[in-house]
Design an enzyme around this catalytic site. Structure first.
Site, PDB file in Angstrom:
ATOM      1  N   LEU A   1       0.806  -1.228   0.000  1.00  0.00           N
ATOM      2  CA  LEU A   1       0.000   0.000   0.000  1.00  0.00           C
ATOM      3  C   LEU A   1       0.839   1.279   0.000  1.00  0.00           C
ATOM      4  O   LEU A   1       1.956   1.308   0.502  1.00  0.00           O
ATOM      5  CB  LEU A   1      -0.947  -0.016   1.199  1.00  0.00           C
TER       6      LEU A   1
ATOM      7  N   GLU B   1      13.027   9.824  -1.527  1.00  0.00           N
ATOM      8  CA  GLU B   1      13.470   8.773  -2.430  1.00  0.00           C
ATOM      9  C   GLU B   1      12.347   7.844  -2.861  1.00  0.00           C
ATOM     10  O   GLU B   1      12.404   7.242  -3.934  1.00  0.00           O
ATOM     11  CB  GLU B   1      14.599   7.966  -1.778  1.00  0.00           C
TER      12      GLU B   1
END
Lengths: 614, 614
Positions: free
Chosen positions: A121, A363
């Site tokens: 998720l 990132e």
């Protein structure tokens, strides 16, 4: 707003059918998440059959609107949508989760309409950012839609994506949050507190609309409102009920990831059939996207232009290479996380500012956006310090599952960065990347091989990791030299070699030093540059092992999961073992030379290992 | 508010000294981030010398306020603060970044006043959440302060922590954001747009105060405002200038991570000396914390209570074990990411609700909070699906650097989970954890060994990973059996063994099946349960290899970085090689039995490997 009544009645019945198929499929497989599908059925009926422009027969159409099912456990709903659209025969939906079917428990790109695997998720919105950026790259009006659950908005990656979408002013991106207020094990953090949801998205710069996700007019209005919004992304915050439409599941806890029994299904179908309304018009027609325009053909990239012996850091050669590659191939894009002046991706930005995307210190969204860009035809090179790709390890894992065509470049690997200390040193990056069986892992030692490997990485299809180093290293290869993926270079060889030393990156330099020191004492060793760690040239390593009697690996990486293990796996079938020189423990600050030596991977230690005859 | 003028003048001079020492140290080491220190010097002078209660001679004091330097590149400022407080002799500050000094480039727990390594940005606030939760556990009034840069608030982990701190109502937590508006390579996303910063934190439920971070009165006021806030965490959003106090660095780009030359330092010192004010009172005295209260002694944990042959999933045995352990030891806490009903950590919650912490679907803050709890004396067991620990891989890396005493339990490992498909399967978790040289990695195959290993994990100091499985497996060990870390069990053995099969978890069950099938055909094999993958019992493996002639590993993990590689590393010095059975490629949905077989790790494949004589 006025919405045609005929459209609404038709969409309502589609939503009911989507609910039924989600139940039918999960009951057939006796597993899965029917109630997570049921909450989003109205939202999806409207999206697929009254909003999106796509070609149900060609889901990969370059100009088609994109849909990403970020809440991947609602896979049965996604499959039912594509069945309703005509792509999947209805009778196949009950093959859900069978080994013989591509209708897996969570969506994967084995299916033509899935760009990126979901099920972990909180990743879909980052992928959506990439899809939306790609529309800008190819100057296409296509829009990108991402369906999330409210539970997954607890993932920080969602907020990285939210900030990035705002920064990039992605008004072609629309997120939908299915706020059913029930997580797997309990109520979600904010339940149906819609104002808290709204305030968070608005504070992150989004056009945020709160609606009743089961009111078709409101749903249609919200999509139009998103489409009409310029300069910022839109999010539709839809208040829904988990298990909507069936009395014994609607809003009930204890139903997460639970299929109905056949008896429960029969009762549910009775109820749902009772909700069918009279259709007052024709079934809605999915609008076609504009015609596809093929990507321009890439040109040949010129050979590298370095001088043997010049000192050039491979990270800098990386920057030079992607800038050059970007000229040859308009599909190439570069992504940064606020270290462009360290990774030298700023060289790409200088030449191709419109294909350079900044993600600041985030990132996860950088890698997720790369996955989305890659899914739409771009060839993305996200780069940061190699250590910080661990931040996106779960994205790397999912990119591997999807075989996404991303090219990750990690700089500042190993103890050879020196003074900054262990938090900035990647010493487990190969362990992360080579664990994925379909990831290519490359590690150039000089500027020429760096540039050649960047071109190889771009030319192949699939995920690639390229490791570069901070210190300057000598150019040891001729500009004409080729570096096929899966190969290696025997850089020193004689008929009297008593051992083979396998290095890569900065340890290849150390291995050559060791070779020279040993040669001065009359001892010959073979030296191999293992620039392709995965795939690996097992035959050549076995040959070298057999011819020289010993294999010694030396690497600027922890001992587990790096070069040593890769070589050991490759040569084990031939009964050969490997002596490993690697960083043995958590390092500390110091000069690069000091650390390379203290960690046991310098020329001196290679010499000792060659001389140690056990 | 009225602040004593004498205090302000003194703090201003302390801030000037902190700036000077930050410059002096970085110039001495010719590397580092002086300007990132200078922006925060006023904030830190006030925090350390007019706000926090601590004992400069005993930084680990159990009741002392905590400070976490999340922007770890400002390490020289942190060292200067502790020097100013009296812990570090001033002359040592210029040893910054030397191999011989513990004053590393970024802070690590080699230093007594550092709880958790920082330098990978965006982790400190999660750690702070853990420290603050621990205060609640031990019923202490200590407060926790976290200094972040504005750049690092792009990390999603920050927003996971923000949401969690709000959910847990951590009014004992105060974040400070040093908004100097300059990242490494460019301006930060929001620059000095203070209102955007404020709106985001307020939307996440925080008491947010915007101040001028160089106005000492405002700084002191803000700390007081945070201290006076109840029911929610506070954040101080401080507008600052990078390089503050020196004309040629203040607010200037191009100075990130750059030390001044000696000439520049002399000029800077001239300017800073000119900013010294007349002190009108005594130097402020750091208030002492309340007396330390030792943690209650743990009781002995009763032996496991299982029946040989019973079918129990190791994930369920994990839940039973931590609930039991929690009774024996009040330091034990459990952390969940909304999967407590799958990992069975809900068994702990049921018995110890006050020591069970929910983080919803946010693995980074869960692991970061565990690091903070561990640093303050708790023994935290965060658990989720093993696959989703990859979400927190960078936290794992940093926990290893700090040697933090966390015990991560990952369930649903491997293809044996079945239908959910690859996104939910951990097949690279051992690669991630065993890459860290100081991480213990455990993999029990039955309920008894699970419970014993949980107790062993809690009893040792340092980071541990425990892998559990979804399917039920038979209890094969007597309740009295002991499982020391670093050991293994030879579960089948005869004088005629022609091979040794090394399994763990579900593959140990397959190995026993293979043993029985082979025995029926008159072939004997040795079977080893490698419950401790790292550290590993090399001597016993070598002995088995030598005695039986062959070593075959079988694992529910990708081939790289798992059991096979671990065993191969262990036996290589004896010249032994390993035949590896492992998951060869990205798997798909299917039944557990189907997948275990199709992936080549079932009993049938083990039998084939034994029979294959190459």
């Amino acid at each position: 707003m006025h919405v045609e009544a005929s459209l609404v009645s038709s969409l309502k019945n589609i939503a009911t059918r989507l609910r039924k198929e989600s139940i039918r499929a999960t009951t057939a497989s006796a597993s899965g998440h029917p109630t997570s599908c049921m909450s989003a059925a109205d939202l999806m009926a409207a999206l697929f059959f009254a909003e999106m422009r796509f070609d149900p027969k060609n889901p990969k159409h370059l100009e088609a609107d994109r849909f990403i099912m970020s809440k991947g456990h609602a896979a049965p709903l996604l499959y039912a949508m594509w069945s309703e659209a005509g792509l999947i025969p209805r009778e196949q939906l009950t093959d859900l989760r069978l080994f013989t079917s591509n209708l897996e428990g969570h969506p994967t790109p084995r299916l033509s309409f899935v760009d990126v695997a979901t099920g972990s998720l909180g990743q879909g919105l980052s992928v959506g950012v990439g899809c939306a950026l790609n529309a800008r790259r190819i100057k296409s009006p296509y829009r990108t839609y991402v369906l999330m659950g409210d539970g997954e908005t607890a993932e920080g990656s969602v907020w990285e994506a939210a900030a990035s979408a705002h920064f990039h002013k992605l008004d072609n991106l629309c997120a939908i949050v299915d706020i059913n207020a029930l997580g797997q094990s309990r109520a979600t953090e904010f339940g149906h507190d819609m104002e808290t949801h709204r305030a968070r998205w608005a504070a992150f710069g989004w056009h945020a609309t709160v609606i009743d996700g089961h009111d078709m007019e409101q749903v249609l209005d919200a999509y139009k409102g998103a489409r009409d919004t310029t300069g910022k992304p839109s999010v539709i915050l839809a208040r829904t009920e988990k298990g909507k439409g069936v009395s014994f599941t609607e809003g009930q806890p204890g139903w997460h990831g639970k299929a109905m029994s056949k008896e429960q299904m029969a009762k549910a179908f009775d109820e749902l059939d009772g909700q069918v309304v009279t259709e007052t018009g024709a079934r809605p027609k999915i609008p076609s996207p504009p015609a596809e325009r093929p990507e321009p053909k890439p040109r040949e990239m010129a050979a590298p232009d370095y001088k043997m012996g010049d000192m050039v850091a491979t990270r800098e050669a990386y920057g030079v290479a992607i800038a050059k590659l970007g000229e040859a191939d308009p599909r190439v894009v570069a992504l940064d996380a606020d270290v462009k002046n360290s990774t030298f991706s700023d060289k790409f930005e200088a030449k191709h500012p419109d294909r350079f995307y900044e993600f600041f210190i985030a990132e996860q969204v950088m890698v997720g956006a790369a996955m989305g860009l890659a899914a739409r035809g771009a060839i993305p090179f996200p780069s940061t310090f190699a250590a910080f790709f661990t931040r996106a390890a779960d994205f790397v894992r999912v990119a591997a599952i999807g075989g996404n065509n991303i090219k990750l470049a990690g700089s500042h690997a190993g103890v050879s960065i020196g003074e900054d200390g262990p938090s900035q040193m990647a010493l487990e990056d190969f362990a992360m990347f080579t664990a994925q069986p379909n990831f290519v892992a490359l590690y150039p030692c000089d500027a020429v091989s760096t540039e050649r490997l960047i071109a190889e990485a771009a030319a192949m299809q699939g995920p690639v990791y390229i490791r570069t180093s901070r210190p300057k290293t000598p150019v040891i290869y001729d500009n004409a030299e080729k570096f096929p993926i899966g190969g290696l270079k025997v850089v020193r060889k004689s008929g009297q070699d008593t051992a083979t030393v396998v290095g890569a990156g900065i340890t290849l330099v150390e291995a050559i030093k060791a070779h020279d020191q040993l040669k001065a004492k009359g001892i010959s060793i073979r030296v191999i540059d293992l620039y392709s760690v995965q795939p690996i040239d097992a035959a050549s390593l076995i040959e070298a092992g057999n011819e020289t009697g010993r294999l010694i690996t030396v690497e600027d990486h922890y001992i587990a999961g790096g070069l040593g293990d890769a070589v050991a796996r490759a040569v084990a079938p031939a009964g050969l073992t490997v002596t490993r020189l690697a960083v043995p423990e958590i390092p500390r600050s110091g000069t690069p030379e000091e650390l390379v030596d203290k960690c046991g991977i310098s020329a001196r230690h290679i010499v000792d290992a060659v001389n140690a005859r056990t």
